[in-house]
Design an enzyme around this catalytic site. Structure first.
Site, PDB file in Angstrom:
ATOM      1  N   ALA A   1       5.807   4.172   2.139  1.00  0.00           N
ATOM      2  CA  ALA A   1       6.433   5.265   2.884  1.00  0.00           C
ATOM      3  C   ALA A   1       7.310   4.686   3.992  1.00  0.00           C
ATOM      4  CB  ALA A   1       5.367   6.167   3.477  1.00  0.00           C
TER       5      ALA A   1
ATOM      6  N   SER B   1       0.843  -1.185   0.000  1.00  0.00           N
ATOM      7  CA  SER B   1       0.000   0.000   0.000  1.00  0.00           C
ATOM      8  C   SER B   1       0.881   1.238   0.000  1.00  0.00           C
ATOM      9  CB  SER B   1      -0.867   0.005   1.247  1.00  0.00           C
ATOM     10  OG  SER B   1      -0.050   0.119   2.395  1.00  0.00           O
ATOM     11  N   LYS B   2       0.249   2.391  -0.201  1.00  0.00           N
ATOM     12  CA  LYS B   2       0.976   3.660  -0.174  1.00  0.00           C
ATOM     13  C   LYS B   2       1.687   3.835   1.153  1.00  0.00           C
ATOM     14  CE  LYS B   2      -0.400   6.550  -3.771  1.00  0.00           C
ATOM     15  NZ  LYS B   2      -1.802   6.297  -4.165  1.00  0.00           N
ATOM     16  N   ARG B   3       0.974   3.515   2.221  1.00  0.00           N
ATOM     17  CA  ARG B   3       1.524   3.701   3.559  1.00  0.00           C
ATOM     18  C   ARG B   3       2.743   2.807   3.766  1.00  0.00           C
ATOM     19  NH1 ARG B   3      -2.162   2.834   8.773  1.00  0.00           N
ATOM     20  NH2 ARG B   3      -0.347   2.315  10.030  1.00  0.00           N
TER      21      ARG B   3
END
Length: 497
Positions: free
Chosen positions: A263, A258-260
């Site tokens: 990061a 996921s995007k998270r």
RNA sequence: GCCCCCAUCGUCUAGCGGCCCAGGACGUGGCCCUCUCAAGGCCAAAACACGAGUUCGAACCUCGUUGGGGGCACCA
């Protein structure tokens, strides 16, 4: 043998709404390999029919990523081809024509339901725990009357008419036959109110028109696969060979990337985005090797592959449909292997920008000498400056404490360094041939272990406790500068005593 | 909730009925090499999700359970 010894036509069809990541790159790689090994054609098609989702720069990043990986496409934007245009946004009319064909044949129908009505319908279905699916209101409409409403300008979409009864058997190359009950398949929208097609229609039309022989795509398409087969069969077209690749899981193996999660990864110096990988010091050879192995294997022990190896050895028969989690430590290992596989000259060129980026002034002569001794010590190109930056520095600033040898005092260390200074300054030059034996002898005379003595010199000369081999490093730095740094070390130790 | 897919060491995987009390790789631990760090070499710990069935024989076939994943948009 692979059934694809005939030249294939394959396409990588990303939507320019996001960045090119490892999963997409792997799909593109498999497309590319299949095309190259069969003398076929690798096509890049941009799936940008939904203008609302247009992301500036995304297409450019995508193409850059593919080029960096060395996956050149034979047909597509920038290179052309006889099946264009290769951007779906330029093919709107084509899709409309085909949708109307289906209407004429009674295989699709106009629908006048408003988005609001559909939303409340869905909500109700959800509350009653019913399958979420179009209720078929406009399916019953008389085609003649519907056509009149359309002619009168009433807003509408075009929906595909899935047979009410029976089931469809579709074939995925990796999973075999999949049987799906038609009643579980929705009457998907083909054409929106604004006249633009949706993926389901556009991709099928394009694949047909572009004569795609093998469709390699992510398994997120598995759920709409029956729909796609229905559409193709409604037109009476020949189906391509379908290959649905597993998705990539996050490193923990729990859940999709996921995007998270990305990061979080970035904090550890990793990224799933191809364009980040370059800056992080990964070489495309390693990226290719690693992603090739996510879901594909050659045998029970071979793991190192160059692009040429892969072109020769890849086979869709050895693809694995199970989802896979990315293992970045293994990624590092492979990056190291490919770095070691590079010629010195090649590695010099690749490592130079990283030194420059770290603020070092790079002397190419020096770099040529430095590269061989760091080649087996770095896992990523980015590690080069921290490992060998001191070669390009005028002065070095050791930590005084580290200047003191193991189990020694500052005074002992200063004395040892003085002896080293005398020894080295008496040599015509410093390199392994001239300095190694005398230095070891000196250690003996001082009743020190070679490691103790070398350690002190290392810190004085490189400023670090960890460095490439000492004597080879001194040879590159040069006698003059070495002596200067040793003098400085003696001073520092003197101040401590 | 409904539909579909998947299931071997922590992770990537080999295995397509007997060659497997399961092989390789990363990582982990130990040893060797060694001027530090690497690289390299050797060794070790580490897995067939569970339950039935089929079979002389199952990691491999069938069914179920469990777990994981994907999808259920006028996104792709």
């Amino acid at each position: 043998m692979t059934p694809s010894t005939k030249p294939v036509r394959v396409r990588f069809a990303p939507s320019p709404t996001g960045r090119l990541h490892l999963g997409g790159a792997r799909t593109a790689l498999y497309d590319y390999l299949l095309a190259r090994q069969t003398g076929g054609t690798f096509i890049l098609r941009i799936e940008d029919i939904d203008l609302k989702r247009y992301v500036p720069g995304a297409e450019e990043e995508l193409k850059q990523g593919l080029r960096w990986l060395g996956l050149e496409w034979d047909e597509g934007p920038d290179v052309g081809g006889s099946f264009g245009p290769y951007r779906q946004s330029e093919r709107k009319e084509i899709y409309l024509d085909y949708a109307r064909q289906l209407i004429d044949q009674g295989k699709a129908y106009y629908c006048f339901c408003t988005p609001q009505r559909l939303a409340s319908m869905r909500e109700q279905q959800q509350r009653s725990k019913l399958p979420i699916k179009y209720d078929g209101t406009c399916r019953q409409l008389d085609p003649g009357k519907a056509a009149k409403r359309v002619a009168a300008g009433e807003p509408h979409v075009i929906r595909f008419k899935i047979p009410e009864e029976g089931s469809i058997t579709i074939h995925d190359y990796l999973r075999g036959d999949i049987v799906v009950e038609n009643r579980t398949i929705d009457d998907y929208i083909l054409i929106r109110t604004d006249g633009f097609a949706l993926y389901h229609l556009a991709a099928m039309v394009d694949d047909h028109l572009m004569k795609i022989s093998h469709v390699i795509r992510g398994s997120e398409w598995l759920s709409t696969f029956p729909l796609h087969a229905h559409i193709i069969r409604a037109f009476g077209w020949e189906e391509p060979i379908w290959i649905h690749l597993s998705i990539f899981l996050k490193p923990s193996g729990k859940g999709k990337m996921s995007k998270r999660e990305s990061a979080e990864l970035m904090k550890d110096g990793y990224s799933i985005y191809i364009n980040d990988l370059q800056g992080l010091g990964y070489v495309p050879e390693a990226v290719l090797n690693c992603i090739a192995l996510m879901g594909w294997s050659y045998d029970d022990h071979t793991e190192f592959f160059t692009k040429e190896d892969l072109i020769q050895k890849f086979s869709i028969d050895r693809l694995n449909p199970a989802p896979a989690a990315i293992n970045f430590t293994k990624f590092d290992h492979f990056n190291g292997l490919h770095i070691r596989n590079l010629s010195i000259e090649d590695l010099c060129n690749r490592v130079k920008p990283f030194f420059l980026n770290a603020g070092y002034k790079v002397d190419d002569q020096v770099l040529m000498q430095v590269t061989p001794i760091i080649q087996q010590r770095i896992a990523t190109l980015e590690e080069a400056p921290t490992m060998a930056g001191f070669f390009f520095e005028e002065h070095v600033y050791p930590n005084p404490q580290e200047l003191i040898g193991a189990k020694m005092t500052a005074v002992d260390s200063a004395n040892a360094l003085r002896a080293v200074y005398d020894l080295l300054s008496s040599l015509p030059r410093i390199d392994t041939e001239t300095a190694e034996i005398p230095m070891r002898n000196l250690a003996d005379q001082l009743h020190l272990k070679a490691g103790q003595l070398f350690g002190i010199i290392r810190v004085a000369v490189t400023g670090k406790t960890v460095s490439p081999p000492l004597i080879e490093s001194m040879a590159i730095i040069g006698k003059e500068k070495v002596l200067e740094r040793i003098l400085n070390g003696i001073d520092m130790l003197g101040n401590m005593a």
